[in-house]
Design a protein around this motif. Structure first.
Motif, PDB file in Angstrom:
ATOM      1  N   PRO A 116      35.920  -2.468  -2.364  1.00 46.68           N
ATOM      2  CA  PRO A 116      37.053  -1.679  -2.856  1.00 46.68           C
ATOM      3  C   PRO A 116      36.890  -1.247  -4.301  1.00 46.68           C
ATOM      4  CG  PRO A 116      37.833  -3.560  -1.600  1.00 46.68           C
ATOM      5  CD  PRO A 116      36.367  -3.732  -1.754  1.00 46.68           C
ATOM      6  N   ARG A 117      36.312  -2.117  -5.145  1.00 44.63           N
ATOM      7  CA  ARG A 117      36.149  -1.768  -6.545  1.00 44.63           C
ATOM      8  C   ARG A 117      35.141  -0.638  -6.709  1.00 44.63           C
ATOM      9  NH1 ARG A 117      38.042  -0.285 -11.101  1.00 44.63           N
ATOM     10  NH2 ARG A 117      36.716  -0.755 -12.907  1.00 44.63           N
ATOM     11  N   VAL A 118      34.051  -0.661  -5.921  1.00 42.74           N
ATOM     12  CA  VAL A 118      33.057   0.420  -5.983  1.00 42.74           C
ATOM     13  C   VAL A 118      33.708   1.757  -5.607  1.00 42.74           C
ATOM     14  CG1 VAL A 118      30.973   1.318  -4.887  1.00 42.74           C
ATOM     15  CG2 VAL A 118      31.050  -1.062  -5.626  1.00 42.74           C
ATOM     16  N   LYS A 119      34.476   1.696  -4.527  1.00 43.63           N
ATOM     17  CA  LYS A 119      35.153   2.927  -4.077  1.00 43.63           C
ATOM     18  C   LYS A 119      36.144   3.413  -5.130  1.00 43.63           C
ATOM     19  CE  LYS A 119      34.739   1.741   0.823  1.00 43.63           C
ATOM     20  NZ  LYS A 119      35.464   1.334   2.048  1.00 43.63           N
ATOM     21  N   ASP A 120      36.841   2.494  -5.775  1.00 45.38           N
ATOM     22  CA  ASP A 120      37.807   2.869  -6.804  1.00 45.38           C
ATOM     23  C   ASP A 120      37.111   3.536  -7.986  1.00 45.38           C
ATOM     24  OD1 ASP A 120      40.453   2.791  -8.066  1.00 45.38           O
ATOM     25  OD2 ASP A 120      39.521   1.316  -9.410  1.00 45.38           O
ATOM     26  N   ILE A 121      35.949   2.960  -8.401  1.00 47.78           N
ATOM     27  CA  ILE A 121      35.219   3.547  -9.538  1.00 47.78           C
ATOM     28  C   ILE A 121      34.745   4.952  -9.192  1.00 47.78           C
ATOM     29  CG2 ILE A 121      33.113   3.330 -10.914  1.00 47.78           C
ATOM     30  CD1 ILE A 121      33.446   0.285 -10.722  1.00 47.78           C
ATOM     31  N   ILE A 122      34.166   5.096  -7.975  1.00 49.84           N
ATOM     32  CA  ILE A 122      33.634   6.403  -7.574  1.00 49.84           C
ATOM     33  C   ILE A 122      34.764   7.426  -7.479  1.00 49.84           C
ATOM     34  CG2 ILE A 122      32.502   7.662  -5.700  1.00 49.84           C
ATOM     35  CD1 ILE A 122      30.886   5.115  -5.142  1.00 49.84           C
ATOM     36  N   SER A 123      35.913   6.982  -6.984  1.00 46.51           N
ATOM     37  CA  SER A 123      37.027   7.933  -6.825  1.00 46.51           C
ATOM     38  C   SER A 123      37.523   8.436  -8.176  1.00 46.51           C
ATOM     39  CB  SER A 123      38.168   7.260  -6.062  1.00 46.51           C
ATOM     40  OG  SER A 123      38.714   6.204  -6.826  1.00 46.51           O
ATOM     41  N   LYS A 124      37.472   7.588  -9.204  1.00 46.40           N
ATOM     42  CA  LYS A 124      37.942   8.001 -10.532  1.00 46.40           C
ATOM     43  C   LYS A 124      36.915   8.854 -11.256  1.00 46.40           C
ATOM     44  CE  LYS A 124      40.953   4.023 -11.179  1.00 46.40           C
ATOM     45  NZ  LYS A 124      41.203   2.781 -11.958  1.00 46.40           N
ATOM     46  N   LYS A 125      35.623   8.694 -10.908  1.00 47.65           N
ATOM     47  CA  LYS A 125      34.529   9.476 -11.504  1.00 47.65           C
ATOM     48  C   LYS A 125      34.583   9.444 -13.029  1.00 47.65           C
ATOM     49  CE  LYS A 125      33.964  12.643  -7.592  1.00 47.65           C
ATOM     50  NZ  LYS A 125      34.879  11.923  -6.705  1.00 47.65           N
ATOM     51  N   ALA A 126      34.860   8.284 -13.567  1.00 47.53           N
ATOM     52  CA  ALA A 126      34.902   8.102 -15.009  1.00 47.53           C
ATOM     53  C   ALA A 126      33.876   7.039 -15.389  1.00 47.53           C
ATOM     54  CB  ALA A 126      36.298   7.662 -15.447  1.00 47.53           C
ATOM     55  N   ILE A 127      33.288   7.211 -16.561  1.00 45.70           N
ATOM     56  CA  ILE A 127      32.270   6.264 -17.016  1.00 45.70           C
ATOM     57  C   ILE A 127      32.897   4.862 -17.118  1.00 45.70           C
ATOM     58  CG2 ILE A 127      30.789   5.585 -18.945  1.00 45.70           C
ATOM     59  CD1 ILE A 127      30.367   8.537 -19.524  1.00 45.70           C
ATOM     60  N   THR A 128      32.215   3.898 -16.503  1.00 45.41           N
ATOM     61  CA  THR A 128      32.674   2.502 -16.510  1.00 45.41           C
ATOM     62  C   THR A 128      31.525   1.626 -17.000  1.00 45.41           C
ATOM     63  OG1 THR A 128      34.101   2.952 -14.611  1.00 45.41           O
ATOM     64  CG2 THR A 128      33.658   0.643 -15.128  1.00 45.41           C
ATOM     65  N   THR A 129      31.812   0.759 -17.968  1.00 43.25           N
ATOM     66  CA  THR A 129      30.730  -0.081 -18.532  1.00 43.25           C
ATOM     67  C   THR A 129      31.171  -1.532 -18.649  1.00 43.25           C
ATOM     68  OG1 THR A 129      31.461   0.382 -20.792  1.00 43.25           O
ATOM     69  CG2 THR A 129      29.786   1.853 -19.870  1.00 43.25           C
ATOM     70  N   ASN A 130      30.145  -2.368 -18.704  1.00 41.83           N
ATOM     71  CA  ASN A 130      30.313  -3.810 -19.023  1.00 41.83           C
ATOM     72  C   ASN A 130      31.199  -4.567 -18.046  1.00 41.83           C
ATOM     73  OD1 ASN A 130      28.732  -3.337 -21.322  1.00 41.83           O
ATOM     74  ND2 ASN A 130      30.546  -2.870 -22.554  1.00 41.83           N
TER      75      ASN A 130
END
Length: 1012
Positions: A193-207
């Motif tokens: 779910p977290r991977v899908k959430d990151i991809i859906s937002k299409k915003a740079i995510t770090t650390n």
């Protein structure tokens, strides 16, 4: 058959009809017919092929025509496209002589060359980028907008445990891979779910930190990829940061640990920065100053704990340090006054240490409140001065010596008791001044103890300056410096010459008293023997006479004589009991018995006397009392005989109650009260307080009327105290007496009660062959008559020597042995019988002295039991029957064991000999000889209770016992050795040795009969 129509036509025209049916032509016509048919078929195929070819030709022609038209349109469109793609295309001159297609082809060729060059550069750039990504120390995964993998590096595969080459992952649907890989994470459910959430937002995510099930930590970054503002995929970066996390955790733990240590420190710890502001304040600082941590953090040290008189010095010192880097108070322990939250001034010990961290200066202060310690030190100094004065003037002489025993200090009292002046002893050794003779070795031993850190107290004779012999009590102790190094010793001396002389005098008096006690015991033993021996004959003849047919007058005389004899015996027994108690030789048995039966036994014996006086004896027994008790029933009955007998003696009418009641009931024991209540003459209260004194009686008139020695109650009190009980008496003159016994009894078991049936005993001794060893003729006659009455065969011997000679020739079932006899007494005779004659016939001692020492001598000599004179007929018969029964059982078991089982095993010895039979014979002969000698030596050691020698001898034969394989007593041998060495449990040692000795003697017999 039908033929091809052309062939049929030719046949019909040119051949007669009968030829057609002729078999000779039939095959010929068939072959021709096939030729016609094949030709017809080929012709049709050629015609059809031609028609099809014609159709195809027309179709191709039409297609070429259309293609040409299309080509023309395409060329026109291509020109339009080129004009749109290339801004300078209009400037290119078109060669009219060159066909359009060739022109375009030439132009495209030029453009393709340019594109190839560009693509080549692009491929190089891509390869460089791939190489860079492939060699990153992070896992890289690139996906397109459809989640298909475009690129991954080896590190990514290693991190996720993917066992294929990165190139093989290209084109794989990454969403499926995620479902397969999520289980490697601790929080597997939230991974997808977290991977899908990151991809859906299409915003740079770090650390983002992820923890795996194998205790790794991964840091995840996400970068979306946009080309011309169009989302084309994304890049994942996974970095293994386990070591960094572990280091970070260790660092945090270390910081936390340091914080806890600092907070738990017994010193107050305060940290300030260069501006004097407090940055750390531990728990002890809160205790010392009263300020809470949150109240002082950020405040300056000056406005919190520095006293007014030191504020200026503090500010000047900080300024000087920040300017020059030097400050006098740093890295030192100093004492300063400080202020608490309440404004109270306290004395603190403080150490200030400068600390530099990240270019910033800090000051860490370690503070201890020494107000109480300062007071204690001042008090200690006062006390020290006080005790120095005391030591200097006390009556105890004190000296200090160094490691060479040279005197370094002495107080005035020491010079007083020694007679020397201070300057005469300082720098000298005490051993040279005071010690003489063998006491020098004592001093050397004490010096060795001091070097080992041992203190002790001892007494020593010395000579003072005047040459007088004096005794000193000396308390010596090692003397250590502040670092724990031994620097000498300290001695405290007390002159005990007068006390020592008193001690010597007391020792002499003690020896005299012990000698007097022994003399008394010897006198009582001799007197007991001299009185009991004729008394035994008197009572014995009276008993024998009572068995005859007598007239009533004769019976009366015999009964009166018997009563008088027993009264005399009771007096003798009382005197001996008192002597035993005084000598500490009175001991109690601890056997199961029935209290109710013991009371009944006493009442049954005394009932006739009570009935003669018309007195009723009423017995009440509490049903709550346990059925069986553990204790000494004979001594209890002796107490009851005395108390109930006294009640009968001093009661003329009325009744006597014997009440037995339960006081308290515990799991394993009960407290019981036995009350004897009579309606007799009673006693004065003053006499009740003295009734337990020896030879105490109320008045001479009572003595004359009722008789008595005045020993009964004294013995009763002593016996009750031995039982750890108590006795209380309530009495009123003329009304009666109440006596209450309070006794604690353990609960017993009915199965352990020994019951003696005299009829069974009589039956068991019928025909017994008895050797009677007795020097007194009358006592022999009494015993002879008694034993013959019970059908025993009696052989007489007048002394020990005569008995030994008889035993060399004849065997007996039992031996009755008097103790005191001329030529050879019973003790010596028993030793010879056991050790020299090796006869194990039961021996019963006839003794007029029942002292513990006498009984012990009998046991050590090998006697099995004893009967006191004058003997009770029932006790003598029961003892004989019991010992014969035990001997019969023992002999039966021994015989059966010898028949059924060898007590040794020679396997180890045979293996050791390697077939050498002579070696085995020699070893067995040595074993038999050594064992017989050792048993004899152990017997001698057991006689004098030298258990250390017993342990040594047992240790000596232990290897031989194991070597011969006498496995049944190996453990007993080891235990016997240990008990003999470490304890003095004589009873257990004797029991173990008896068992070991029996087996060893049997083995010697078996080896002699079977092997040698």
């Amino acid at each position: 058959m039908e033929f091809h129509k052309l062939l049929q036509k030719q046949i019909n025209r040119n051949l007669p009809p009968d030829w057609i049916e002729n078999p000779a032509f039939k095959d010929f016509f068939n072959a021709i017919n096939h030729s016609y048919l094949a030709y017809e078929r080929d012709k049709n195929i050629i015609n059809h092929a031609f028609q099809e070819s014609e159709k195809e030709y027309h179709q191709i022609n039409q297609n070429l025509t259309k293609e040409y038209e299309l080509k023309k349109k395409s060329i026109a469109n291509l020109y339009d496209s080129l004009e749109a793609l290339e801004d300078g295309f209009d400037d290119i001159k078109h060669d009219d002589d060159v066909e359009d297609m060739l022109f375009v082809s030439k132009y495209l060729g030029q453009q393709i060359e340019k594109r190839k060059e560009t693509e080549k550069n692009l491929v190089t750039t891509v390869e460089l980028l791939k190489t860079l990504l492939a060699n990153l120390q992070s896992g890289i995964l690139v996906e397109d907008e459809n989640r298909e993998i475009l690129f991954s590096n080896s590190m990514f595969c290693d991190i996720f445990g993917i066992h294929i080459a990165p190139e093989q992952m290209v084109g794989v649907d990454c969403s499926k891979w995620i479902e397969l890989s999520k289980e490697m994470f601790v929080d597997a459910d939230s991974f997808s779910p977290r991977v899908k959430d990151i991809i859906s937002k299409k915003a740079i995510t770090t650390n983002e930190l992820l923890e795996t099930t194998d205790n790794r930590f991964l840091e995840r970054d996400y970068i979306p990829i946009y080309i011309n503002n169009v989302y084309r995929g994304h890049l994942w970066k996974y970095t293994d940061v386990s070591e960094r996390i572990k280091t970070q955790n260790l660092l945090e733990q270390s910081e936390e640990r340091n914080r806890l240590i600092m907070n738990a420190a017994l010193n107050g710890i305060i940290t300030v920065d260069s501006n004097g502001k407090i940055t750390f304040w531990n728990n002890q600082a809160e205790v010392i100053f009263g300020w809470k941590r949150e109240e002082v953090i950020g405040k300056t040290i000056k406005e919190t704990i520095i006293s007014n008189q030191h504020k200026k010095g503090y500010v000047d010192g900080m300024t000087h340090y920040m300017t020059t880097g030097r400050r006098a108070v740093l890295n030192k322990q100093i004492e300063l006054p400080a202020l608490t939250k309440e404004g109270k001034e306290i004395l603190v010990e403080i150490s200030i240490i400068p600390v530099e961290q990240n270019g910033e200066q800090f000051f860490c202060s370690f503070i201890q409140d020494i107000s109480e310690r300062k007071k204690a030190l001042d008090s200690l100094k006062q006390q020290e001065q006080k005790y120095r004065n005391i030591i200097a003037n006390m009556n105890l002489g004190i000296i200090e010596v160094d490691n060479d025993e040279v005197i370094q200090y002495a107080n005035q009292s020491f010079t007083n008791i020694s007679g020397y002046e201070m300057n005469e002893i300082l720098g000298r050794k005490p051993s040279e001044i005071f010690i003489f003779g063998e006491n020098t070795e004592v001093i050397k031993h004490k010096k060795k103890l001091r070097s080992q850190g041992v203190s002790d107290i001892y007494q020593l004779p010395i000579k003072n300056k005047r040459g007088e012999l004096r005794w000193w009590a000396i308390s010596g102790a090692p003397n250590f410096d502040d670092k724990g190094n031994l620097v000498g010793s300290i001695g405290i001396h007390l002159d005990i010459t007068e006390q020592k002389q008193l001690e010597i005098d007391l020792e002499k008096e003690k020896e005299k008293a012990e000698q007097a006690s022994k003399s008394k015991e010897a006198f009582l033993a001799n007197m007991s023997h001299e009185i009991r021996t004729p008394l035994n004959a008197i009572i014995g003849f009276q008993r024998e006479l009572s068995k005859q047919d007598l007239t009533e007058l004769q019976k009366t005389h015999v009964e009166n004589s018997t009563i008088a004899s027993k009264h005399l015996l009771a007096i003798i027994n009382n005197i001996l009991d008192i002597s035993k108690i005084e000598a500490g030789e009175m001991s109690l048995e601890n056997e199961d018995f029935i209290l109710e039966n013991s009371i009944k036994n006493v009442v049954t014996v005394l009932q006739p006397k009570a009935e003669q006086k018309g007195i009723k004896i009423i017995v009440n027994h509490d049903k709550k009392i346990a059925k069986v008790q553990k204790g000494d029933t004979l001594r209890l009955e002796q107490i009851l005989f005395n108390l109930i007998g006294n009640s009968i003696k001093f009661t003329s009418k009325g009744k006597i109650e014997v009440n037995c009641s339960l006081i308290s009931d515990k799991k394993n024991w009960q407290r019981i009260c036995v009350s004897i209540i009579d309606t007799g003459i009673g006693m004065d209260k003053d006499f009740v307080n003295n009734i337990f004194n020896k030879f105490s009686q109320e008045d001479k008139a009572v003595t004359r009327k009722y008789g008595g020695t005045g020993l009964g109650m004294a013995i009763t009190k002593e016996l009750i105290q031995l039982m750890q009980g108590e006795i209380k008496i309530e009495s009123e003159k003329g009304k009666g007496t109440e006596i209450h016994l309070f006794l604690n009894f353990q609960k017993g078991t009915l199965d352990h009660i020994k019951e003696t049936d005299i009829n069974v005993a009589v039956k068991n001794i019928d025909g017994t062959n008895v050797l009677l060893v007795e020097d007194n003729e009358m006592n022999r006659m009494v015993a002879q008559h008694t034993l013959q009455y019970f059908n025993c065969k009696v052989t007489e011997a007048e002394n020990g020597l005569e008995a030994i000679e008889i035993l060399k020739k004849q065997a007996f079932d039992i031996i009755l042995m008097d103790i005191q006899m001329p030529e050879m007494d019973g003790i010596e005779a028993s030793k010879v019988i056991r050790k020299e004659l090796k006869i194990n016939t039961p021996i019963i001692a006839f003794t007029a002295n029942a002292f513990k020492t006498e009984i012990k001598k009998c046991k050590n000599a090998g006697m099995n039991d004893y009967v006191t004179k004058p003997f009770d007929e029932a006790i003598l018969i029961e003892t004989i029957a019991r010992l014969i029964s035990e001997k019969t059982t023992e002999d039966s078991n021994k015989h059966q064991k010898m028949e059924n089982e060898l007590l040794y095993n020679l396997n180890s010895l045979n293996n050791l000999s390697r077939g050498n039979h002579e070696f085995v014979q020699k070893m067995l002969a040595i074993f038999v000889s050594q064992t017989s000698q050792t048993i004899e030596k152990i017997d001698q050691a057991m006689e004098i209770n030298d258990f250390q020698e017993v342990s040594r001898l047992v240790h000596k034969i232990k290897p031989s016992v194991e070597g011969v394989g006498i496995l049944s007593i190996v453990d007993d041998i080891r235990l016997l050795e240990k008990l003999s060495k470490d304890t003095e449990d004589q009873q257990q040692i004797e029991r173990l040795y008896a068992k070991v000795k029996l087996v060893l003697e049997e083995v010697v017999i078996q080896l002699t009969n079977n092997e040698l």
